[in-house]
Design a protein around this motif. Structure first.
Motif, PDB file in Angstrom:
ATOM      1  N   SER A 262       0.850  -1.192   0.000  1.00 15.15           N
ATOM      2  CA  SER A 262       0.000   0.000   0.000  1.00 15.15           C
ATOM      3  C   SER A 262       0.886   1.242   0.000  1.00 15.15           C
ATOM      4  O   SER A 262       0.816   2.062  -0.914  1.00 15.15           O
ATOM      5  CB  SER A 262      -0.954  -0.001   1.201  1.00 15.15           C
ATOM      6  OG  SER A 262      -0.239  -0.189   2.407  1.00 15.15           O
ATOM      7  N   SER A 263       1.784   1.363   0.989  1.00 11.09           N
ATOM      8  CA  SER A 263       2.633   2.553   1.055  1.00 11.09           C
ATOM      9  C   SER A 263       3.591   2.644  -0.127  1.00 11.09           C
ATOM     10  O   SER A 263       4.067   3.738  -0.466  1.00 11.09           O
ATOM     11  CB  SER A 263       3.416   2.581   2.370  1.00 11.09           C
ATOM     12  OG  SER A 263       4.205   1.417   2.517  1.00 11.09           O
ATOM     13  N   LEU A 264       3.898   1.520  -0.778  1.00 14.31           N
ATOM     14  CA  LEU A 264       4.780   1.538  -1.950  1.00 14.31           C
ATOM     15  C   LEU A 264       4.263   2.490  -3.013  1.00 14.31           C
ATOM     16  O   LEU A 264       5.038   3.230  -3.636  1.00 14.31           O
ATOM     17  CB  LEU A 264       4.896   0.124  -2.532  1.00 14.31           C
ATOM     18  CG  LEU A 264       5.618   0.001  -3.881  1.00 14.31           C
ATOM     19  CD1 LEU A 264       7.071   0.427  -3.757  1.00 14.31           C
ATOM     20  CD2 LEU A 264       5.514  -1.432  -4.401  1.00 14.31           C
ATOM     21  N   LEU A 265       2.965   2.494  -3.229  1.00 14.98           N
ATOM     22  CA  LEU A 265       2.401   3.346  -4.279  1.00 14.98           C
ATOM     23  C   LEU A 265       2.677   4.813  -4.002  1.00 14.98           C
ATOM     24  O   LEU A 265       3.000   5.579  -4.924  1.00 14.98           O
ATOM     25  CB  LEU A 265       0.897   3.096  -4.410  1.00 14.98           C
ATOM     26  CG  LEU A 265       0.167   3.961  -5.438  1.00 14.98           C
ATOM     27  CD1 LEU A 265       0.798   3.843  -6.824  1.00 14.98           C
ATOM     28  CD2 LEU A 265      -1.320   3.582  -5.482  1.00 14.98           C
ATOM     29  N   GLY A 266       2.589   5.229  -2.741  1.00 12.81           N
ATOM     30  CA  GLY A 266       2.847   6.625  -2.414  1.00 12.81           C
ATOM     31  C   GLY A 266       4.266   7.035  -2.750  1.00 12.81           C
ATOM     32  O   GLY A 266       4.507   8.134  -3.277  1.00 12.81           O
ATOM     33  N   ASP A 267       5.234   6.172  -2.469  1.00 15.97           N
ATOM     34  CA  ASP A 267       6.623   6.514  -2.777  1.00 15.97           C
ATOM     35  C   ASP A 267       6.870   6.530  -4.275  1.00 15.97           C
ATOM     36  O   ASP A 267       7.616   7.382  -4.776  1.00 15.97           O
ATOM     37  CB  ASP A 267       7.583   5.538  -2.094  1.00 15.97           C
ATOM     38  CG  ASP A 267       9.026   6.045  -2.139  1.00 15.97           C
ATOM     39  OD1 ASP A 267       9.289   7.150  -1.634  1.00 15.97           O
ATOM     40  OD2 ASP A 267       9.877   5.342  -2.718  1.00 15.97           O
TER      41      ASP A 267
ATOM     42  N   GLN B 288       8.229   9.662  -6.531  1.00 18.05           N
ATOM     43  CA  GLN B 288       9.368   9.613  -7.456  1.00 18.05           C
ATOM     44  C   GLN B 288       8.967  10.061  -8.853  1.00 18.05           C
ATOM     45  O   GLN B 288       9.751  10.730  -9.555  1.00 18.05           O
ATOM     46  CB  GLN B 288       9.932   8.188  -7.509  1.00 18.05           C
ATOM     47  CG  GLN B 288      10.476   7.654  -6.196  1.00 18.05           C
ATOM     48  CD  GLN B 288      11.582   8.504  -5.620  1.00 18.05           C
ATOM     49  OE1 GLN B 288      12.430   9.034  -6.343  1.00 18.05           O
ATOM     50  NE2 GLN B 288      11.591   8.657  -4.296  1.00 18.05           N
ATOM     51  N   LEU B 289       7.762   9.733  -9.267  1.00 17.86           N
ATOM     52  CA  LEU B 289       7.297  10.167 -10.589  1.00 17.86           C
ATOM     53  C   LEU B 289       7.100  11.689 -10.618  1.00 17.86           C
ATOM     54  O   LEU B 289       7.379  12.334 -11.636  1.00 17.86           O
ATOM     55  CB  LEU B 289       6.000   9.454 -10.956  1.00 17.86           C
ATOM     56  CG  LEU B 289       6.137   7.960 -11.257  1.00 17.86           C
ATOM     57  CD1 LEU B 289       4.761   7.334 -11.485  1.00 17.86           C
ATOM     58  CD2 LEU B 289       7.035   7.708 -12.470  1.00 17.86           C
ATOM     59  N   GLU B 290       6.645  12.274  -9.510  1.00 18.21           N
ATOM     60  CA  GLU B 290       6.530  13.725  -9.469  1.00 18.21           C
ATOM     61  C   GLU B 290       7.912  14.375  -9.579  1.00 18.21           C
ATOM     62  O   GLU B 290       8.074  15.384 -10.271  1.00 18.21           O
ATOM     63  CB  GLU B 290       5.835  14.186  -8.192  1.00 18.21           C
ATOM     64  CG  GLU B 290       5.695  15.705  -8.139  1.00 18.21           C
ATOM     65  CD  GLU B 290       4.740  16.197  -7.078  1.00 18.21           C
ATOM     66  OE1 GLU B 290       4.511  17.425  -7.028  1.00 18.21           O
ATOM     67  OE2 GLU B 290       4.232  15.386  -6.290  1.00 18.21           O
TER      68      GLU B 290
ATOM     69  N   TYR C  58      11.134  17.096  -5.140  1.00 20.22           N
ATOM     70  CA  TYR C  58      10.433  16.123  -4.324  1.00 20.22           C
ATOM     71  C   TYR C  58       9.313  16.817  -3.552  1.00 20.22           C
ATOM     72  O   TYR C  58       9.461  17.942  -3.078  1.00 20.22           O
ATOM     73  CB  TYR C  58      11.379  15.453  -3.331  1.00 20.22           C
ATOM     74  CG  TYR C  58      12.251  14.392  -3.946  1.00 20.22           C
ATOM     75  CD1 TYR C  58      11.710  13.180  -4.359  1.00 20.22           C
ATOM     76  CD2 TYR C  58      13.617  14.602  -4.098  1.00 20.22           C
ATOM     77  CE1 TYR C  58      12.508  12.192  -4.919  1.00 20.22           C
ATOM     78  CE2 TYR C  58      14.440  13.616  -4.662  1.00 20.22           C
ATOM     79  CZ  TYR C  58      13.860  12.424  -5.067  1.00 20.22           C
ATOM     80  OH  TYR C  58      14.654  11.456  -5.637  1.00 20.22           O
ATOM     81  N   SER C  59       8.211  16.126  -3.399  1.00 23.28           N
ATOM     82  CA  SER C  59       7.110  16.664  -2.606  1.00 23.28           C
ATOM     83  C   SER C  59       6.986  15.883  -1.300  1.00 23.28           C
ATOM     84  O   SER C  59       7.545  14.801  -1.159  1.00 23.28           O
ATOM     85  CB  SER C  59       5.792  16.553  -3.390  1.00 23.28           C
ATOM     86  OG  SER C  59       5.492  15.191  -3.647  1.00 23.28           O
TER      87      SER C  59
ATOM     88  N   HIS D 125       0.507  12.605  -1.455  1.00 24.17           N
ATOM     89  CA  HIS D 125       0.174  11.405  -2.232  1.00 24.17           C
ATOM     90  C   HIS D 125      -0.545  10.400  -1.336  1.00 24.17           C
ATOM     91  O   HIS D 125      -0.069   9.289  -1.123  1.00 24.17           O
ATOM     92  CB  HIS D 125       1.443  10.796  -2.821  1.00 24.17           C
ATOM     93  CG  HIS D 125       2.288  11.791  -3.544  1.00 24.17           C
ATOM     94  ND1 HIS D 125       1.977  12.280  -4.785  1.00 24.17           N
ATOM     95  CD2 HIS D 125       3.445  12.419  -3.183  1.00 24.17           C
ATOM     96  CE1 HIS D 125       2.887  13.149  -5.171  1.00 24.17           C
ATOM     97  NE2 HIS D 125       3.789  13.241  -4.219  1.00 24.17           N
ATOM     98  N   PRO D 126      -1.711  10.764  -0.813  1.00 24.67           N
ATOM     99  CA  PRO D 126      -2.412   9.875   0.116  1.00 24.67           C
ATOM    100  C   PRO D 126      -2.976   8.647  -0.587  1.00 24.67           C
ATOM    101  O   PRO D 126      -3.248   8.654  -1.781  1.00 24.67           O
ATOM    102  CB  PRO D 126      -3.538  10.768   0.658  1.00 24.67           C
ATOM    103  CG  PRO D 126      -3.818  11.717  -0.455  1.00 24.67           C
ATOM    104  CD  PRO D 126      -2.478  11.997  -1.077  1.00 24.67           C
ATOM    105  N   MET D 127      -3.168   7.580   0.214  1.00 19.86           N
ATOM    106  CA  MET D 127      -3.762   6.357  -0.328  1.00 19.86           C
ATOM    107  C   MET D 127      -5.273   6.463  -0.453  1.00 19.86           C
ATOM    108  O   MET D 127      -5.897   5.689  -1.175  1.00 19.86           O
ATOM    109  CB  MET D 127      -3.418   5.163   0.565  1.00 19.86           C
ATOM    110  CG  MET D 127      -1.987   4.712   0.449  1.00 19.86           C
ATOM    111  SD  MET D 127      -1.566   4.172  -1.230  1.00 19.86           S
ATOM    112  CE  MET D 127      -0.732   5.636  -1.848  1.00 19.86           C
TER     113      MET D 127
END
Length: 329
Positions: free
Chosen positions: A302-307, A311-313, A320-321, A326-328
């Motif tokens: 779950s938290s992987l998606l936020g990171d 990185q894409l931002e 970096y933001s 980037h909430p789930m």
């Protein structure tokens, strides 16, 4: 130019190729399986440093990782509202402005994974998206409830609309070397799943040795598992690269022997984008491109998606933001 990402209606291996039918338990074959720990650890020790991708290539690999995530909530305080928010994130895992800049319209995750009681709200929130609902079952996470109740739990989850079932094995069968009992248990779970996709969670952190991990992986595939998965995420030790190497080489050997492709799912403790890249590269080197899809590879996270989104931002904006951007859900 926008690129529409096309994936199967449900990212299951049986939608694109023959489903693993399993085979008779071959105890001689199981007992011949060994694991050379020093060699395994040498293989993966320098892997993250020696295998790197940068810039556009890194962004592309991170987008690939997103499509392979089982976005998961397995908390005691889960609510229908939380599941609806998670489903909305599954439908659009990255902010629209970043997707536009990347040219990745249509990006989505591989599945949403919940407890049985949350199947109905998850299905309602994902309707029309083509994203399957996975449910954990068989007395997750310990797998110690009565056997007939574990079978009934699978059947109820399939009846409720789960397209994938993540089962947990009885670790004692592995620790005592009772491979016949493990085989019969997983065969029964597979039968209870019917058309639903079965992921066998081996709880590798509780199996004692890499040899046990290798043997349990083989027995699960012989019993008809569609996927083998490292962990529940609740153990003290979850997914690791050494365990992953053992399991994916078991998958490779099984494919060479039977022609059936079995999927792989590392779960637990994978929270950083750089870790996701290491797993994807290991899959590519050991199993090849056919496994680089949600049909045959998933992250339990779950938290992987936020990171990854963070990185894409950075790739798009150069800055970096904060994580809270980037909430789930």
């Amino acid at each position: 130019m926008q690129t529409e990402i096309r994936t199967p209606v449900a990212g299951l291996p049986q939608t694109t190729e023959a489903r693993n039918a399993g085979m008779e338990l071959d105890l001689d074959r199981v007992m011949r399986v060994q694991a050379n720990r020093p060699a395994i650890e040498r293989r993966v020790a320098t892997f993250p440093g020696r295998r790197t991708v940068k810039k556009n290539y890194q962004a592309a690999w991170l987008c690939k990782a997103i499509t392979c995530i089982d976005l998961t909530t397995l908390a005691g305080d889960d609510t229908e509202g939380r599941v609806r928010r998670l489903a909305a994130k599954a439908r659009q895992p990255v902010r629209a402005d970043l997707l536009d800049a990347l040219g990745m319209k249509g990006l989505r995750v591989g599945a949403v994974c919940v407890y049985h009681d949350m199947i109905a709200p998850a299905r309602a929130a994902l309707e029309g998206s083509g994203i399957p609902v996975a449910a954990v079952s068989t007395g997750f996470p310990a797998g110690l409830s009565p056997f007939h109740l574990r079978l009934a739990e699978i059947e109820e989850s399939v009846k409720a609309g789960a397209e994938e079932i993540d089962i947990v094995i009885s670790r004692r069968h592995v620790l005592t070397g009772n491979w016949e009992a493990l085989y019969e248990e997983i065969r029964a779970f597979r039968a209870a799943c019917g058309p639903a996709h079965l992921k066998a969670i081996l709880a590798t952190g509780e199996l004692g040795t890499l040899r046990n991990v290798a043997r349990a992986s083989l027995v699960a595939m012989m019993a008809g598992a569609d996927f083998i998965k490292t962990s529940t995420g609740k153990e003290a030790v979850n997914a690791t690269l050494p365990v992953s190497l053992v399991m994916i080489r078991a998958i490779r050997d099984y494919f060479d022997e039977t022609g059936y492709r079995v999927g792989y799912k590392p779960a637990g403790g994978i929270s950083k984008a750089k870790d996701a890249l290491s797993y994807l590269m290991l899959i590519k080197e050991e199993l090849g491109n056919p496994w680089l899809s949600p049909d045959l590879f998933r992250f339990g996270a779950s938290s992987l998606l936020g990171d990854i989104e963070r990185q894409l931002e950075h790739h798009v904006t150069g800055a970096y933001s904060a994580g809270y951007r980037h909430p789930m859900g």
